[in-house]
Design a protein around this motif. Structure first.
Motif, mmCIF file in Angstrom:
data_model
loop_
_atom_site.group_PDB
_atom_site.id
_atom_site.type_symbol
_atom_site.label_atom_id
_atom_site.label_comp_id
_atom_site.label_asym_id
_atom_site.label_seq_id
_atom_site.Cartn_x
_atom_site.Cartn_y
_atom_site.Cartn_z
ATOM 1 N N MET A 1 0.029 -8.432 23.133
ATOM 2 C CA MET A 1 -1.102 -8.844 22.378
ATOM 3 C C MET A 1 -1.273 -8.007 21.157
ATOM 4 O O MET A 1 -1.245 -6.987 21.138
ATOM 5 N N PHE A 2 -1.563 -8.878 20.151
ATOM 6 C CA PHE A 2 -1.399 -8.375 18.683
ATOM 7 C C PHE A 2 -3.113 -7.867 18.346
ATOM 8 O O PHE A 2 -3.991 -8.826 18.390
ATOM 9 N N THR A 3 -3.285 -6.473 18.253
ATOM 10 C CA THR A 3 -4.634 -6.167 18.005
ATOM 11 C C THR A 3 -4.663 -5.300 16.694
ATOM 12 O O THR A 3 -3.605 -4.736 16.203
ATOM 13 N N PHE A 4 -5.698 -5.606 15.882
ATOM 14 C CA PHE A 4 -5.855 -4.938 14.524
ATOM 15 C C PHE A 4 -6.350 -3.668 14.576
ATOM 16 O O PHE A 4 -7.717 -3.508 15.122
ATOM 17 N N GLU A 5 -5.805 -2.417 14.058
ATOM 18 C CA GLU A 5 -6.437 -1.262 14.107
ATOM 19 C C GLU A 5 -6.650 -0.845 12.510
ATOM 20 O O GLU A 5 -5.688 -1.167 11.827
ATOM 21 N N PRO A 6 -7.437 0.170 12.167
ATOM 22 C CA PRO A 6 -7.386 0.900 10.999
ATOM 23 C C PRO A 6 -6.029 1.573 10.508
ATOM 24 O O PRO A 6 -5.241 2.114 11.531
ATOM 25 N N ALA A 7 -5.473 1.134 9.339
ATOM 26 C CA ALA A 7 -4.206 1.373 9.027
ATOM 27 C C ALA A 7 -4.076 2.964 8.545
ATOM 28 O O ALA A 7 -4.949 3.339 7.909
ATOM 29 N N PRO A 8 -2.949 3.542 8.702
ATOM 30 C CA PRO A 8 -2.751 4.700 8.299
ATOM 31 C C PRO A 8 -2.304 4.803 6.604
ATOM 32 O O PRO A 8 -2.113 3.816 6.226
ATOM 33 N N ASP A 9 -2.653 5.736 5.907
ATOM 34 C CA ASP A 9 -2.438 5.795 4.549
ATOM 35 C C ASP A 9 -0.999 5.785 4.132
ATOM 36 O O ASP A 9 -0.159 6.536 4.744
ATOM 37 N N SER A 10 -0.558 5.084 2.950
ATOM 38 C CA SER A 10 0.767 4.953 2.499
ATOM 39 C C SER A 10 0.735 4.669 1.151
ATOM 40 O O SER A 10 0.041 3.554 0.637
ATOM 41 N N ASP A 46 -9.901 -10.580 10.698
ATOM 42 C CA ASP A 46 -9.759 -9.413 10.608
ATOM 43 C C ASP A 46 -8.674 -8.658 9.578
ATOM 44 O O ASP A 46 -8.533 -7.573 9.348
ATOM 45 N N GLY A 47 -8.019 -9.830 9.051
ATOM 46 C CA GLY A 47 -6.717 -9.677 7.826
ATOM 47 C C GLY A 47 -5.585 -9.173 8.683
ATOM 48 O O GLY A 47 -4.499 -8.697 7.848
ATOM 49 N N ILE A 59 1.522 -27.664 -9.095
ATOM 50 C CA ILE A 59 1.941 -26.917 -7.919
ATOM 51 C C ILE A 59 1.355 -27.533 -6.655
ATOM 52 O O ILE A 59 0.215 -27.549 -6.472
ATOM 53 N N ARG A 60 2.292 -28.107 -5.868
ATOM 54 C CA ARG A 60 1.512 -29.026 -4.897
ATOM 55 C C ARG A 60 1.155 -27.832 -3.454
ATOM 56 O O ARG A 60 0.198 -28.152 -2.722
ATOM 57 N N ARG A 61 1.823 -26.711 -3.549
ATOM 58 C CA ARG A 61 1.588 -25.748 -2.233
ATOM 59 C C ARG A 61 1.804 -24.388 -2.819
ATOM 60 O O ARG A 61 3.067 -24.131 -3.194
ATOM 61 N N ALA A 62 0.927 -23.478 -2.955
ATOM 62 C CA ALA A 62 1.032 -22.103 -3.219
ATOM 63 C C ALA A 62 0.556 -21.434 -1.971
ATOM 64 O O ALA A 62 -0.675 -21.118 -1.891
ATOM 65 N N HIS A 63 1.614 -20.779 -1.430
ATOM 66 C CA HIS A 63 1.114 -19.972 0.069
ATOM 67 C C HIS A 63 1.313 -18.604 -0.099
ATOM 68 O O HIS A 63 2.488 -18.234 -0.306
ATOM 69 N N ILE A 64 0.401 -18.161 0.525
ATOM 70 C CA ILE A 64 0.666 -16.557 0.830
ATOM 71 C C ILE A 64 0.483 -16.409 2.231
ATOM 72 O O ILE A 64 -0.476 -16.822 2.914
ATOM 73 N N ASP A 65 1.186 -15.512 2.818
ATOM 74 C CA ASP A 65 1.281 -15.126 4.285
ATOM 75 C C ASP A 65 1.503 -13.636 4.448
ATOM 76 O O ASP A 65 2.472 -13.233 3.946
ATOM 77 N N VAL A 66 0.539 -13.135 5.289
ATOM 78 C CA VAL A 66 0.465 -11.570 5.418
ATOM 79 C C VAL A 66 0.609 -11.460 6.823
ATOM 80 O O VAL A 66 -0.658 -11.790 7.376
ATOM 81 N N VAL A 67 1.391 -10.427 7.368
ATOM 82 C CA VAL A 67 1.420 -9.794 8.784
ATOM 83 C C VAL A 67 0.963 -8.266 8.519
ATOM 84 O O VAL A 67 1.853 -7.703 7.957
ATOM 85 N N ASP A 68 -0.237 -7.908 8.827
ATOM 86 C CA ASP A 68 -0.455 -6.477 8.716
ATOM 87 C C ASP A 68 -0.730 -5.745 10.218
ATOM 88 O O ASP A 68 -1.189 -5.935 10.915
ATOM 89 N N ALA A 69 0.784 -5.243 10.211
ATOM 90 C CA ALA A 69 0.897 -4.499 11.693
ATOM 91 C C ALA A 69 1.102 -2.894 11.149
ATOM 92 O O ALA A 69 2.054 -2.359 12.097
ATOM 93 N N ARG A 70 0.515 -2.355 10.293
ATOM 94 C CA ARG A 70 0.854 -1.002 10.001
ATOM 95 C C ARG A 70 0.156 -0.079 11.210
ATOM 96 O O ARG A 70 0.965 0.872 11.038
#
Length: 237
Positions: A1-10, A46-47, A59-70
Motif C-alpha cells: 500500500m502506497f502511503t505518503f510521509e514527510p520527505a527527507p531533505d535533498s 496529499d501530493g 495544445i490539446r493536452r499538456a500533462h504533468i504526472d508526479v510520483v513522490d515516494a521520497r
C-alpha cells in the motif's frame, strides 16, 4: 500500500520540485486546466501522486504526472508531455526524470516530430542541447528510436553539477514551445497528425520501464496498468 510521509531533505529533490512548481505555473499561465474523465483517481490530495492536464488553443493536452515516494522509496519521478492540436504539425514536447536523494538516475527530454521533421521548434530544440553532453548517455531501445530525435537528451547518473543545466534546458524549451506553437496552427493535415500522435503513443506504451518503476515505487499494480494503458499516453480514437 502506497502511503505518503514527510520527505527527507535533498538538494536535487528540492531543485526538481521547484521545477515541478515552475511547470505548473507555466501551464496555468499559458493554458486552462481541464478535468479528464477518470484522471481524478490518479491525482491524490496529499501530493503522493499528481496528475493534472491543461489545454490551449494550440495544445490539446499538456500533462504533468508526479510520483513522490521520497519518504518510502527514496525516489521521485516526474513525466511531462505536451501534444499539439491535431491541425498543427508541431512536435511533441516530452520530459521525464526519476531521481534518488543524491542523483538523477534517468533524465529524458525531446521535441519529437509528428508530420514535419524540419519544424522550427525541432531546430530550436537541437540548438538548445547542442552543448549539453551528459557524462553518461543512455542507448535508446527500438521503441524509443522509432519516435525520438537523434539528439534526444538521455542521461543517467546525473550528479548536482548537471542538474541545473538539464532543468534550464527543459524549462526554456517548454516556454518557447508554448509561445511559438501557434506559428504552425493549421499547418497540419488532421488525419496525418492523428496517425503520427497515435504512433508516438503506441511506441511509448511499449516502454516496460515506466510501469515497472511505478510499481517499484509502491503504487498498486492494477492502478499502474490502467494508468499506463488509458491515461499516460491515450490514443486519439
Amino acid at each position: 500500500m502506497f502511503t505518503f510521509e514527510p520527505a527527507p531533505d535533498s538538494e536535487i529533490w528540492n531543485k526538481l520540485i521547484d521545477m515541478q512548481d515552475s511547470i505548473i505555473e507555466a501551464f496555468d499561465h499559458y493554458g486552462e486546466e481541464i478535468e479528464e474523465p477518470g484522471l481524478d483517481y490518479f491525482n491524490k490530495e496529499d501530493g503522493s501522486w499528481i496528475n493534472r492536464v491543461w489545454k490551449t488553443e494550440d495544445i490539446r493536452r499538456a500533462h504533468i504526472d508526479v510520483v513522490d515516494a521520497r519518504a518510502t522509496k527514496s525516489l521521485w519521478m516526474m513525466h511531462v508531455c505536451c501534444f499539439p492540436d491535431i491541425n498543427n504539425d508541431a512536435p511533441i514536447y516530452g520530459f521525464d526524470v526519476i531521481a534518488g536523494k543524491n542523483k538523477i538516475t534517468g533524465a529524458f527530454h525531446d521535441l519529437s516530430p509528428t508530420t514535419n521533421l524540419e519544424h522550427e521548434l525541432v531546430d530550436s530544440y537541437y540548438a538548445s542541447v547542442e552543448h549539453f553532453v551528459p557524462k553518461k548517455a543512455r542507448e535508446l531501445p527500438e521503441w524509443a528510436q522509432n519516435i525520438f530525435t537523434e539528439k534526444m537528451l538521455a542521461a543517467s547518473n546525473v550528479k548536482t553539477d548537471e542538474v541545473d543545466e538539464i532543468i534550464a534546458i527543459a524549462l526554456t524549451n517548454l516556454h518557447e514551445y508554448f509561445q511559438r506553437v501557434n506559428e504552425s496552427r493549421g499547418a497540419g493535415n488532421r488525419d496525418e497528425v492523428i496517425a503520427a500522435q497515435n504512433f508516438y503513443c503506441y511506441n511509448q506504451q511499449q516502454n516496460p520501464h515506466t510501469p515497472n518503476v511505478m510499481k517499484s515505487l509502491g503504487l498498486p499494480e492494477n492502478d499502474v496498468e490502467k494508468f499506463c494503458t488509458d491515461m499516460l499516453f491515450p490514443k486519439i480514437v
